[in-house]
Design an enzyme around this catalytic site. Structure first.
Site, PDB file in Angstrom:
ATOM      1  N   ASN A  25     -16.466  29.959 -17.529  1.00  0.00           N
ATOM      2  CA  ASN A  25     -16.937  28.618 -17.164  1.00  0.00           C
ATOM      3  C   ASN A  25     -18.416  28.375 -17.452  1.00  0.00           C
ATOM      4  OD1 ASN A  25     -17.504  30.433 -15.070  1.00  0.00           O
ATOM      5  ND2 ASN A  25     -17.317  28.874 -13.474  1.00  0.00           N
ATOM      6  N   ALA A  46     -15.574  36.658 -21.247  1.00  0.00           N
ATOM      7  CA  ALA A  46     -14.193  36.165 -21.192  1.00  0.00           C
ATOM      8  C   ALA A  46     -13.681  35.908 -22.602  1.00  0.00           C
ATOM      9  CB  ALA A  46     -14.128  34.884 -20.371  1.00  0.00           C
ATOM     10  N   SER A  93     -12.732  35.838 -10.259  1.00  0.00           N
ATOM     11  CA  SER A  93     -11.882  35.578  -9.104  1.00  0.00           C
ATOM     12  C   SER A  93     -11.930  36.726  -8.094  1.00  0.00           C
ATOM     13  CB  SER A  93     -10.438  35.365  -9.548  1.00  0.00           C
ATOM     14  OG  SER A  93      -9.854  36.587  -9.968  1.00  0.00           O
ATOM     15  N   GLU A 151     -19.673  38.594  -7.642  1.00  0.00           N
ATOM     16  CA  GLU A 151     -19.801  37.166  -7.354  1.00  0.00           C
ATOM     17  C   GLU A 151     -18.414  36.590  -7.571  1.00  0.00           C
ATOM     18  OE1 GLU A 151     -19.586  33.533  -7.662  1.00  0.00           O
ATOM     19  OE2 GLU A 151     -20.703  33.662  -9.546  1.00  0.00           O
ATOM     20  N   LEU A 152     -17.725  36.304  -6.463  1.00  0.00           N
ATOM     21  CA  LEU A 152     -16.298  36.010  -6.522  1.00  0.00           C
ATOM     22  C   LEU A 152     -16.008  34.533  -6.219  1.00  0.00           C
ATOM     23  CD1 LEU A 152     -15.127  39.305  -4.761  1.00  0.00           C
ATOM     24  CD2 LEU A 152     -15.480  38.868  -7.206  1.00  0.00           C
ATOM     25  N   ARG A 209     -20.070  18.684 -11.829  1.00  0.00           N
ATOM     26  CA  ARG A 209     -20.782  19.564 -12.753  1.00  0.00           C
ATOM     27  C   ARG A 209     -19.748  20.476 -13.424  1.00  0.00           C
ATOM     28  NH1 ARG A 209     -24.331  24.700 -11.079  1.00  0.00           N
ATOM     29  NH2 ARG A 209     -25.496  25.065 -13.009  1.00  0.00           N
ATOM     30  N   CYS A 236     -17.594  27.875  -9.415  1.00  0.00           N
ATOM     31  CA  CYS A 236     -17.306  28.509  -8.128  1.00  0.00           C
ATOM     32  C   CYS A 236     -18.056  27.840  -6.991  1.00  0.00           C
ATOM     33  CB  CYS A 236     -17.631  29.996  -8.188  1.00  0.00           C
ATOM     34  SG  CYS A 236     -19.332  30.340  -8.687  1.00  0.00           S
ATOM     35  N   GLU A 253      -9.086  27.376  -4.596  1.00  0.00           N
ATOM     36  CA  GLU A 253     -10.027  26.673  -5.469  1.00  0.00           C
ATOM     37  C   GLU A 253      -9.287  25.715  -6.402  1.00  0.00           C
ATOM     38  OE1 GLU A 253     -13.981  28.601  -6.938  1.00  0.00           O
ATOM     39  OE2 GLU A 253     -12.455  30.172  -6.993  1.00  0.00           O
ATOM     40  N   GLU A 263     -27.633  37.711  -6.994  1.00  0.00           N
ATOM     41  CA  GLU A 263     -28.207  37.583  -8.328  1.00  0.00           C
ATOM     42  C   GLU A 263     -29.321  36.557  -8.262  1.00  0.00           C
ATOM     43  OE1 GLU A 263     -24.658  38.593 -11.400  1.00  0.00           O
ATOM     44  OE2 GLU A 263     -24.488  36.637 -10.434  1.00  0.00           O
TER      45      GLU A 263
END
Length: 491
Positions: free
Chosen positions: A164, A189, A242, A263-264, A291, A297, A394, A471
């Site tokens: 993303n 990805a 995820s 970072e999920l 956005r 996420c 989500e 982060e």
């Protein structure tokens, strides 16, 4: 849908599919296999990239290991200057990078341009942090010795990023790792690998030595990642994606006691109180929801509006959402591009139909359009009940799910009714209430009267099932790539 912009036509995405980037060289897959890259706006193939094998992954680890001593010994100032040059090159080539992102990801050019600026900033920020890694020195309380605390690069890092934000999710990991003195292997990805390869060439031009940043794409992420983590020279795993995949990776990393940052997933609440500035709240929700067409996420997933403002908010949000121009990402007029895959569209539609079956009202959008590409229209749903699937899963798309609340305590309880805790948004003119609600919501990041929460200078990360570690930030992000060493010294 309108045709692609002329700038997209001038850019050949296949030119960035030069091979796996290992030890500063472009290489084919050991098996000769490849992965198709598709333009979500049309569903057409635009490039192919190598499909890395376990043996290719071993080569990448070997390259990172060979480059590690030299990069670790490189003076912090020199590392800083190289990172600064990465920032400058990204800024100079922002339009090319934005167009490439739009082609392989589908996001609107305006969003892609914002992403490139955000992604580049991680290099500028960490260029400044590279020269500020300091230790500690003091006398032990008993007076017998001195306490010396040193910080060293943690070692080879395996970085796994999602589709993303193909530029920003990579630079948010690569920049602090390089600033700390680590070498890395990036696995982007498979939906959006071209940006990662374009950036790998840019890093090399900026002066990053061969082997310091290696990039490989694979359709078999499980075996390839497991092979890298099994190598004792790999000491760090950083993953964005995820929660389900994160749990699997954590289990794999645990076998080898590897430091992990995760970072999920998110399920962000957007809470609007009756005393909020309505125009500001609408501006904010359009940013937080739309956005990247909602494929973020941190996107506002559950929009809770207090009863006194609910009807006006719903009416005006519907006006704004229904006016958005849907089209190919590379069309400069587009405000909402396609979703990443047909599977993503199907998931969004499933969640919408479930909510409608439970009593939600469709105020705009709400159905899959005809034609090519992976499009879903900007959608507003009113009166989404707590039992709707989208209240717990989500959406990852352009669907604004509205629910009504009456009291502050109810708003906090509804906001916390999720296993996730990444981001949350609160709108109120009462600062005391805003700070009180922010303290009560279980999330790693709270945006108070703002629709945008992330910033390279701030720690990004979540609570509960939304991840581990941070982060970005003054020292938080770079600390993830440093090992602390204590020395008891007598002299």
């Amino acid at each position: 849908m309108s045709p692609h912009a002329s700038g997209a036509a001038a850019l050949d995405p296949a030119a960035f599919a030069r091979g796996l980037h290992i030890a500063g060289a472009w290489k084919p897959s050991g098996s000769g296999a490849s992965i198709d890259v598709v333009d979500p706006s049309t569903g057409a193939k635009i490039a192919t990239v190598p499909d890395a094998t376990v043996e290719d992954a071993a080569s990448a680890v070997e390259a990172a290991a060979a480059a590690a001593p030299g990069w670790r010994a490189t003076a912090p100032r020199k590392r800083s200057e190289i990172l600064r040059r990465c920032f400058e090159l990204m800024t100079e080539r922002a339009e090319m990078l934005a167009t490439l992102i739009s082609l392989e990801n589908g996001k609107a050019l305006s969003d892609a341009r914002g992403e490139v600026a955000y992604a580049a900033e991680f290099f500028r920020w960490n260029a400044e942090e590279a020269v500020r890694i300091t230790g500690e020195f003091g006398l032990a309380p008993g007076g017998a010795n001195r306490i010396v605390v040193d910080y060293q690069p943690i070692g080879i890092c395996v970085l796994i990023t999602p589709w993303n934000f193909p530029a920003a999710m990579a630079t948010r990991k690569i920049a602090p790792a390089l600033a700390a003195g680590c070498t890395v292997i990036l696995k982007p990805a498979t939906e959006t690998p071209l940006t990662a390869y374009a950036l790998a060439a840019l890093y090399e031009e900026a002066g990053v030595p061969p082997g310091v940043v290696n990039v490989l794409t694979t359709s078999a992420p499980g075996p390839v990642t497991a092979a890298m983590l099994a190598d004792p020279r790999v000491r760090k795993l950083s993953f964005t994606g995820s929660t389900g995949v994160g749990r699997t990776l954590l289990a794999e990393a645990a076998k080898h006691v590897i430091s992990s940052s995760m970072e999920l997933g998110g399920n962000a609440p957007f809470v609007v109180f009756d005393d909020a500035d309505l125009d500001a709240a609408l501006d904010g929700v359009m940013i937080a929801k739309m956005r990247n067409a909602g494929e973020a996420c941190t996107a506002a997933n559950r929009i809770y509006v207090q009863s006194g403002l609910y009807d006006a908010f719903a009416e005006r949000l519907t006006q704004r959402m229904s006016a958005l121009r849907v089209g190919p990402g590379t069309d400069a007029a587009t405000e909402c591009g396609p979703m990443i895959t047909r599977k993503a569209v199907d998931k969004i539609d499933r969640l919408v139909q479930d909510a409608v079956s439970r009593g939600s009202r469709v105020l705009c959008g709400g159905s899959v359009p005809q034609g090519s590409g992976f499009f879903y229209p900007p959608t507003v749903l009113a009166d989404v009940p707590p039992e709707a699937e989208m209240a717990h899963e989500e959406i990852f798309g352009p669907v604004a799910a509205l629910s009504r609340f009456d009291t502050e305590a109810e708003a906090i309880a509804r906001a916390n009714d999720t296993e996730y805790g990444l981001a949350a948004y609160v709108y109120t003119r009462d600062l005391a209430r805003g700070m009180r609600v922010a303290a009560g919501i279980d999330a790693g990041m709270i945006a108070l009267n703002r629709g945008l929460v992330s910033d390279p200078a701030a720690p990004f990360g979540g609570m509960k099932q939304s991840g581990l570690g941070r982060e970005g930030g003054q020292h938080h992000g770079i600390a993830e790539f440093l090992e602390m060493k204590y020395i008891a010294a007598s002299f």
